[in-house]
Design an enzyme around this catalytic site. Structure first.
Site, PDB file in Angstrom:
ATOM      1  N   LYS A 128      -0.476   4.848   4.557  1.00  0.00           N
ATOM      2  CA  LYS A 128      -1.361   3.903   5.260  1.00  0.00           C
ATOM      3  C   LYS A 128      -0.900   3.723   6.703  1.00  0.00           C
ATOM      4  CE  LYS A 128      -3.753  -0.509   4.934  1.00  0.00           C
ATOM      5  NZ  LYS A 128      -5.003   0.115   5.401  1.00  0.00           N
ATOM      6  N   HIS A 144       0.839  -1.205   0.000  1.00  0.00           N
ATOM      7  CA  HIS A 144       0.000   0.000   0.000  1.00  0.00           C
ATOM      8  C   HIS A 144       0.870   1.249   0.000  1.00  0.00           C
ATOM      9  CE1 HIS A 144      -3.122  -2.866   1.250  1.00  0.00           C
ATOM     10  NE2 HIS A 144      -3.973  -1.998   0.738  1.00  0.00           N
TER      11      HIS A 144
HETATM   12  N1  LIG Z   1     -12.667  -1.166   3.235  1.00  0.00           N
HETATM   13  C1  LIG Z   1     -12.097  -0.653   2.134  1.00  0.00           C
HETATM   14  O1  LIG Z   1     -12.447  -0.994   0.985  1.00  0.00           O
HETATM   15  C2  LIG Z   1     -11.045   0.410   2.302  1.00  0.00           C
HETATM   16  C3  LIG Z   1     -10.475   1.038   1.193  1.00  0.00           C
HETATM   17  C4  LIG Z   1      -9.586   2.078   1.399  1.00  0.00           C
HETATM   18  C5  LIG Z   1      -9.267   2.460   2.693  1.00  0.00           C
HETATM   19  N2  LIG Z   1      -9.818   1.809   3.736  1.00  0.00           N
HETATM   20  C6  LIG Z   1      -9.592   2.225   5.118  1.00  0.00           C
HETATM   21  O2  LIG Z   1     -10.281   3.456   5.311  1.00  0.00           O
HETATM   22  C7  LIG Z   1      -9.607   4.225   6.291  1.00  0.00           C
HETATM   23  C8  LIG Z   1      -9.339   5.621   5.743  1.00  0.00           C
HETATM   24  O3  LIG Z   1      -8.457   5.536   4.645  1.00  0.00           O
HETATM   25  P1  LIG Z   1      -8.011   6.856   3.856  1.00  0.00           P
HETATM   26  O4  LIG Z   1      -6.950   6.443   2.901  1.00  0.00           O
HETATM   27  O5  LIG Z   1      -9.222   7.568   3.370  1.00  0.00           O
HETATM   28  O6  LIG Z   1      -7.351   7.692   5.058  1.00  0.00           O
HETATM   29  P2  LIG Z   1      -7.195   9.280   5.171  1.00  0.00           P
HETATM   30  O7  LIG Z   1      -6.180   9.490   6.246  1.00  0.00           O
HETATM   31  O8  LIG Z   1      -6.981   9.894   3.838  1.00  0.00           O
HETATM   32  O9  LIG Z   1      -8.642   9.760   5.673  1.00  0.00           O
HETATM   33  C9  LIG Z   1      -9.117   9.547   6.971  1.00  0.00           C
HETATM   34  C10 LIG Z   1      -9.884  10.797   7.360  1.00  0.00           C
HETATM   35  O10 LIG Z   1     -10.513  10.545   8.615  1.00  0.00           O
HETATM   36  C11 LIG Z   1     -10.454  11.759   9.340  1.00  0.00           C
HETATM   37  N3  LIG Z   1     -10.733  11.517  10.754  1.00  0.00           N
HETATM   38  C12 LIG Z   1      -9.885  11.237  11.765  1.00  0.00           C
HETATM   39  N4  LIG Z   1     -10.554  11.135  12.920  1.00  0.00           N
HETATM   40  C13 LIG Z   1     -11.848  11.343  12.632  1.00  0.00           C
HETATM   41  C14 LIG Z   1     -13.055  11.363  13.395  1.00  0.00           C
HETATM   42  N5  LIG Z   1     -13.039  11.183  14.731  1.00  0.00           N
HETATM   43  N6  LIG Z   1     -14.243  11.550  12.775  1.00  0.00           N
HETATM   44  C15 LIG Z   1     -14.281  11.789  11.437  1.00  0.00           C
HETATM   45  N7  LIG Z   1     -13.180  11.819  10.662  1.00  0.00           N
HETATM   46  C16 LIG Z   1     -11.977  11.586  11.255  1.00  0.00           C
HETATM   47  C17 LIG Z   1      -9.052  12.288   9.032  1.00  0.00           C
HETATM   48  O11 LIG Z   1      -8.924  13.674   9.367  1.00  0.00           O
HETATM   49  C18 LIG Z   1      -8.986  12.029   7.538  1.00  0.00           C
HETATM   50  O12 LIG Z   1      -9.492  13.125   6.797  1.00  0.00           O
HETATM   51  C19 LIG Z   1      -8.365   3.428   6.680  1.00  0.00           C
HETATM   52  O13 LIG Z   1      -8.649   2.659   7.836  1.00  0.00           O
HETATM   53  C20 LIG Z   1      -8.177   2.505   5.488  1.00  0.00           C
HETATM   54  O14 LIG Z   1      -7.482   1.340   5.805  1.00  0.00           O
HETATM   55  C21 LIG Z   1     -10.692   0.790   3.570  1.00  0.00           C
HETATM   56  O1  LIG Z   2      -5.586   2.506   1.338  1.00  0.00           O
HETATM   57  C1  LIG Z   2      -5.938   1.801   2.293  1.00  0.00           C
HETATM   58  O2  LIG Z   2      -5.719   2.137   3.475  1.00  0.00           O
HETATM   59  C2  LIG Z   2      -6.646   0.524   2.052  1.00  0.00           C
HETATM   60  N1  LIG Z   2      -7.109  -0.120   3.079  1.00  0.00           N
HETATM   61  C3  LIG Z   2      -7.853  -1.335   3.062  1.00  0.00           C
HETATM   62  C4  LIG Z   2      -7.153  -2.416   3.845  1.00  0.00           C
HETATM   63  O3  LIG Z   2      -6.530  -2.117   4.880  1.00  0.00           O
HETATM   64  O4  LIG Z   2      -7.225  -3.583   3.452  1.00  0.00           O
HETATM   65  C5  LIG Z   2      -8.272  -1.755   1.680  1.00  0.00           C
HETATM   66  C6  LIG Z   2      -7.267  -1.415   0.630  1.00  0.00           C
HETATM   67  C7  LIG Z   2      -6.858   0.061   0.671  1.00  0.00           C
END
Ligand SMILES: NC(=O)c1ccc[n+]([C@@H]2O[C@H](COP(=O)([O-])OP(=O)(O)OC[C@H]3O[C@@H](n4cnc5c(N)ncnc54)[C@H](O)[C@@H]3O)[C@@H](O)[C@H]2O)c1
Ligand SMILES: O=C(O)C1=N[C@H](C(=O)O)CCC1
Length: 252
Positions: free
Chosen positions: A150, A146
């Site tokens: 991350k 990633h």
């Molecule tokens: N399930 C999936 O398909 C998938 C895909 C991508 C990312 N993710 C996960 O999603 C999460 C976010 O990823 P990202 O790349 O967008 O991160 P990012 O850091 O770009 O965004 C996270 C946002 O959350 C905000 N935040 C922090 N505390 C908060 C609160 N108490 N309330 C509301 N907002 C708050 C931050 O300020 C930031 O803007 C991570 O845990 C990542 O692993 C999951």
């Molecule tokens: O960008 C991230 O953060 C992602 N988080 C998810 C994970 O932890 O598996 C899904 C893929 C992207």
């Protein structure tokens, strides 16, 4: 119209989801939550401390949360208090946080919770399960890569892979990287790569004598996760109050 609030609204995933909801003819983006004020496609983003008042005022059908684990737990509890359905993509929860989430949600609101919302990864998990059933005596190595920003490791998707392997093969020791004397035994090796703007790569290697099978998935754009999360948001509204997976949404 499905009314949506996005938490993590100013983040990488939040902005992708905001765009898709904003453009969806059957959905209304009614605002966002983040740690600071801002805007998301013309809607108001309020700080997390105001979440209860905001949900009470905007009365969304669904809250989509992509934040960080500790924040997501609080946002999930707030959604449950305000009778708002949930889509949770945040990863990195501890076992204790998972228990807290289950008690907040079960019997209160419907919630789709998945470590990966891409359709491709949900099929990939099925392929990994099938391969594990047939190749349990092969050496297994899980690798994920990633972007540099991350926060959690291994990825939520990789942890789901390990759960699938444990379900099919029984619980095996996990070795996270190897250094020094590291004779291979029956463990599953787990390897994490972080760098640049890699969107999300996962692979499971099954290595036998004279042959290897590698099952892998590569995401080229966060849109695949965002589209899946929005699909889950449409699906979850009006469901029985319990936790669902993306496999439920896709009927897999
Ligand atoms: N399930 C999936 O398909 C998938 C895909 C991508 C990312 N993710 C996960 O999603 C999460 C976010 O990823 P990202 O790349 O967008 O991160 P990012 O850091 O770009 O965004 C996270 C946002 O959350 C905000 N935040 C922090 N505390 C908060 C609160 N108490 N309330 C509301 N907002 C708050 C931050 O300020 C930031 O803007 C991570 O845990 C990542 O692993 C999951
Ligand atoms: O960008 C991230 O953060 C992602 N988080 C998810 C994970 O932890 O598996 C899904 C893929 C992207």
């Amino acid at each position: 119209m499905v009314k949506v609030v996005v938490s993590g609204a100013l983040g990488r995933m939040g902005t992708n989801i905001g765009r898709i909801v904003d453009e969806a003819p059957d959905m209304e983006l009614v605002g966002g939550i983040d740690i600071r004020e801002g805007t998301l496609f013309g809607t108001e983003v309020v700080p997390a401390g105001k979440i209860d008042a905001f949900l009470n005022e905007k009365k969304p059908d669904v809250l989509i949360d992509f934040t960080v684990a500790a924040a997501a737990v609080e946002n999930i509890k707030a959604a449950a208090r305000n009778d708002v359905a949930l889509v949770v993509g945040t990863t990195g929860f501890s076992p204790e946080q998972r228990t807290t989430i289950a008690s907040a949600v079960e019997g209160t609101v419907p919630a789709v919770i998945s470590s990966n919302f891409s359709v491709g990864v949900n099929i990939f998990w099925k392929l990994v399960r099938e391969a594990a059933r047939e190749l349990g005596d092969y050496d297994i190595e899980v690798t994920e890569a990633h972007h540099r920003y991350k926060k959690d490791a291994p990825s939520g998707t990789a942890k789901t892979i390990l759960e699938i392997l444990d379900q099919e093969l029984g619980s095996r020791e996990k070795v996270y990287g190897r250094v020094g004397e590291a004779e291979r035994k029956g463990e599953i090796g787990v390897h994490v790569v972080r760098g640049g703007d890699i969107v999300g790569d996962h692979s499971v290697l099954f290595a036998g004598n004279f042959e290897c099978i590698e099952v892998s998935h590569r995401a080229y754009d966060r849109a695949v996760f965002a589209q899946g999360a929005v699909r889950a948001a449409r699906w979850v509204v009006g469901r029985e109050p319990r936790i669902y997976s993306m496999q439920d949404v896709l009927g897999l």
